[in-house]
Design an enzyme around this catalytic site. Structure first.
Site, mmCIF file in Angstrom:
data_model
loop_
_atom_site.group_PDB
_atom_site.id
_atom_site.type_symbol
_atom_site.label_atom_id
_atom_site.label_comp_id
_atom_site.label_asym_id
_atom_site.label_seq_id
_atom_site.Cartn_x
_atom_site.Cartn_y
_atom_site.Cartn_z
ATOM 1 N N GLU A 112 103.173 33.606 28.204
ATOM 2 C CA GLU A 112 102.931 35.025 27.732
ATOM 3 C C GLU A 112 101.822 34.864 26.956
ATOM 4 O OE1 GLU A 112 106.054 34.843 23.825
ATOM 5 O OE2 GLU A 112 106.762 33.878 25.673
ATOM 6 N N LYS A 114 99.380 35.195 23.753
ATOM 7 C CA LYS A 114 99.140 34.944 22.414
ATOM 8 C C LYS A 114 98.566 36.081 21.765
ATOM 9 C CE LYS A 114 98.119 31.160 19.167
ATOM 10 N NZ LYS A 114 97.557 32.222 18.085
ATOM 11 N N ASP A 116 96.952 38.634 19.292
ATOM 12 C CA ASP A 116 96.171 38.544 18.023
ATOM 13 C C ASP A 116 96.575 39.815 17.192
ATOM 14 O OD1 ASP A 116 92.494 37.975 17.256
ATOM 15 O OD2 ASP A 116 94.534 37.239 16.286
ATOM 16 N N TYR A 217 108.316 39.735 21.431
ATOM 17 C CA TYR A 217 108.502 38.549 22.334
ATOM 18 C C TYR A 217 109.589 37.587 22.238
ATOM 19 C CZ TYR A 217 105.682 36.732 18.482
ATOM 20 O OH TYR A 217 105.308 36.156 17.207
ATOM 21 N N LYS A 302 94.716 27.646 23.760
ATOM 22 C CA LYS A 302 93.737 28.537 23.047
ATOM 23 C C LYS A 302 92.350 28.672 23.811
ATOM 24 C CE LYS A 302 93.460 29.141 18.981
ATOM 25 N NZ LYS A 302 93.894 30.358 17.939
ATOM 26 N N CYS A 393 74.082 25.095 -11.677
ATOM 27 C CA CYS A 393 74.971 26.006 -11.230
ATOM 28 C C CYS A 393 74.785 27.615 -11.024
ATOM 29 C CB CYS A 393 76.147 26.123 -12.096
ATOM 30 S SG CYS A 393 77.761 27.140 -11.678
ATOM 31 N N CYS A 396 76.717 29.656 -13.905
ATOM 32 C CA CYS A 396 76.480 29.655 -15.628
ATOM 33 C C CYS A 396 75.070 28.758 -15.824
ATOM 34 C CB CYS A 396 77.700 28.535 -16.072
ATOM 35 S SG CYS A 396 77.510 26.883 -15.451
ATOM 36 N N CYS A 409 79.314 21.706 -10.590
ATOM 37 C CA CYS A 409 78.971 22.017 -11.860
ATOM 38 C C CYS A 409 79.578 21.255 -12.812
ATOM 39 C CB CYS A 409 79.530 23.689 -11.876
ATOM 40 S SG CYS A 409 79.254 24.357 -13.560
ATOM 41 N N CYS A 415 81.993 27.789 -17.539
ATOM 42 C CA CYS A 415 81.399 28.273 -16.195
ATOM 43 C C CYS A 415 82.425 29.689 -15.659
ATOM 44 C CB CYS A 415 81.399 27.377 -15.049
ATOM 45 S SG CYS A 415 80.802 28.161 -13.709
#
Length: 647
Positions: A112, A114, A116, A217, A302, A393, A396, A409, A415
């Site tokens: 069947e 798949k 999405d 399904y 897939k 960073c 910060c 960091c 931060c």
């Protein structure tokens, strides 16, 4: 196992769990399905090589938790995700194992689409639509009944008089997607996000405007146990006026492969990202069983991800809860899989160097029906100037340092982004479960109320909240109530909330059960901790270091009234037993039997292992029963089990 490989596994687990949280809980995916799948496969490869599975590995669980905006709904029968393959040779190998497990006898398979979209489970009782919920974590989802009522392809009444769960995919058809975008003030990016966003919108009127559809399904549960195959399940759905798609049935795996090759995705009015192959017969499914995450009797093939090229215009760095900096490439906009892509992920600075990414580089990106693609590689003949790692960073301005493959960091307390991420983890559902504290709200607390650490949350007053523009009397009272309620938390959730590196939900529960208090846990040595199952040397050292670096956190929280309670393990006639249920039971489902066993002190297992002490076998018990017999494990039937627990 080398420290380098262990660190790689830990980083993969952290990253995958974060991606799963963004994808399943926030509807704000950070990477494409193919990027996630590649990292997942890499983790599986590491686990196979080392023989070790980390405590919070996504390979052990079904990811994803319900968001607080919806009421939770517990499914009658658990929902599983699917294992996957990407080549026909892998598919043939899987089918060969199924046939071998069936004694070499012919096996009937089904094929069947798949779909999405967003998985939805619709429950009926005495023929009437009762409720609808998302898959969630497989056990508990989000109740979206009001939203589901707007989907015209979901029947409100069926002929079946018992209790049933029908499972399917909520989708937005391509035609509906195009029509919606013709007049939308904010066009949707793709049909899947259109469906997910509409179904999980709090206003059903918004859902109705998307004109969603539902393709069923599977019968996830039926109270009379009348369905014995995938074919019969789909026939039942059709007979009860559920919308379904075609189901191919064959025992020839080469025909399955030919059918997959013949699929024309462009001819469909909905998105698919693969095909699903299942064992048709339920009795054979039962004997094949499950892993912790997947049914052994089903697999998803897939489709290949789509790729294209574009140009990198800049790379920015984002800081997370642990202080780690992650690079994000900003791209020339490019159309891919029906969406405009402007960003792409890079794992770390080493990834930038390895792929030779520079400003102006032409890069190959891959994406599959999601938002942020992965940079696969760069054309080394393009771009100018080496991309250097940041020295400070981006949030910060504190200096950064390299730890292993990643930059961090060095300013954990000052931060802002990192602080808010720590607070967000602390208040989340699997931790202190303080409802109403979004990342945005925590940001306001940080900026306007000086909230910097978890104990600061418990110092907030009603007047503090009312000083913020977003808070009125009712909202303030509700949050104060939620904060107060969180003080009475289980010890395992509390340990998880502390944010100890390497300690997730499961390990927190194990630590709570072993030590019974944070005082005893904080006094444990690294050697003692490393002797616990699922804890290695690095995690043990991280736990010790956490309490050393944060000597006042636990004390301050308890001074605020937080009172974590160790939940005593239930005791009963099955205390000390590790029990497995197999086969069809006459008087109850296996889940109901498992609940009874747990209430009587047993540890219920999904498969027979060396630690199993008891197997309860019903009709048509298969390989689990055979394994128990060969191992000399105690076996009893359903009647004997009921007599034992009812004695």
């Amino acid at each position: 196992m080398t420290t380098e490989l262990r660190d790689k596994m830990r980083e993969l687990v952290r990253k995958l769990n974060d991606y799963a949280y963004r994808y399943y809980v926030l509807d704000d995916p950070a990477v494409t399905d193919d990027v996630y799948d590649r990292l997942y496969d890499e983790l599986l490869s590491c686990e196979k090589e080392t023989g070790e599975v980390l405590h919070d590995s996504p390979t052990k669980r079904v990811g994803g938790e319900p968001v607080a905006a919806f009421e939770p709904h517990t499914h009658i029968a658990r929902l599983y995700s699917l294992d996957k393959c990407r080549s026909f040779d892998e598919l043939r190998e899987w089918a060969g194992k199924i046939v071998a497990a069936n004694g070499g006898n012919k096996v009937t398979f089904t094929l069947e689409y798949k779909l999405d979209g967003l998985t939805l489970v619709v429950t009926y009782n005495k023929g009437l639509f009762l409720c609808a919920s998302t898959r969630g974590n497989g056990v508990t989802g989000e109740d979206v009944t009001a939203q589901a009522r707007t989907i015209k392809s979901i029947p409100m009444r069926i002929a079946f008089d018992g209790v049933a769960e029908a499972k399917g995919e909520c989708i937005m058809r391509r035609s509906a997607f195009r029509k919606y975008n013709e007049t939308a003030e904010e066009p949707l990016k793709n049909p899947r996000n259109g469906a997910a966003g509409a179904l999980r919108n709090l206003d059903p009127k918004v859902t109705a405007k998307r004109n969603l559809d539902m393709i069923f399904y599977d019968v996830n549960y039926i109270s009379d146990n009348s369905i014995d195959s995938q074919r019969h399940g789909v026939e039942w759905l059709k007979n009860n006026k559920f919308k379904t798609e075609k189901l191919i049935v064959t025992s020839d795996i080469e025909q399955i492969i030919s059918e997959i090759q013949a699929v024309d995705r462009d001819s469909l009015d909905f998105d698919i990202d693969g095909m699903v192959i299942k064992v048709d017969d339920y009795a054979l499914r039962e004997s094949l069983g499950y892993t912790d995450k997947f049914p052994r009797w089903a697999i998803a093939y897939k489709f290949e991800a789509e790729e294209t090229t574009t140009t990198v215009r800049d790379v920015i760095w984002q800081v997370g809860r642990t202080g780690k900096l992650t690079p994000l490439a900003l791209l020339d906009p490019v159309e891919l899989c029906g969406a405009t892509v402007r960003r792409a992920t890079l794992n770390n600075y080493g990834d930038i160097v390895r792929k030779k990414v520079r400003i102006g580089s032409t890069v190959f990106i891959r994406r599959s029906n999601d938002v942020i693609p992965e940079i696969l590689s760069a054309d080394p003949q393009t771009g100018s100037g080496e991309l250097l790692p940041p020295k400070f960073c981006p949030d910060c301005g504190a200096p950064v340092e390299m730890r292993g493959a990643n930059l961090y960091c060095t300013n954990p307390e000052g931060c802002r982004t990192r602080t808010i991420a720590v607070l967000s983890h602390f208040v989340s559902k699997d931790c202190m479960d303080i409802d109403g504290l979004s990342t945005n709200t925590l940001g306001k607390f940080h900026d306007c109320l000086g909230v910097r650490t978890p104990p600061d949350i418990y110092g907030l007053t009603r007047d503090d909240l009312l000083s913020l523009e977003a808070f009125k009397d009712k909202k303030a009272d509700k949050l104060i109530e939620s904060i107060e309620k969180s003080k009475h938390v289980s010890l395992s959730a509390y340990i998880n909330a502390l944010g100890i590196p390497g300690v997730g939900k499961k390990l927190a529960a194990d630590l709570a059960a072993k030590y019974g208090s944070t005082e005893k846990l904080s006094a444990a040595s690294a050697e003692e901790l490393a002797a616990i199952d699922d804890i290695g040397e690095i995690t043990a050292e991280d736990i010790v270091k956490f309490f050393k670096d944060n000597p006042d956190l636990d004390r301050r929280l308890k001074e605020c009234g937080v009172s974590p309670q160790a939940v005593a393990k239930k005791e009963g006639v099955l205390s000390g037993e590790r029990i497995v249920f197999t086969g069809k039971l006459e008087h109850m489902t296996r889940q109901q039997a498992a609940n009874i066993a747990a209430d009587q002190g047993a540890e219920v297992q999904s498969s027979v292992t060396a630690k199993t002490t008891l197997v309860v076998a019903g009709e048509d018990a298969g390989s689990k029963l055979d394994k128990a017999r060969s191992a000399g494990i105690r076996i009893m039937g359903e009647s004997e089990f009921l007599s034992l627990v009812n004695a």
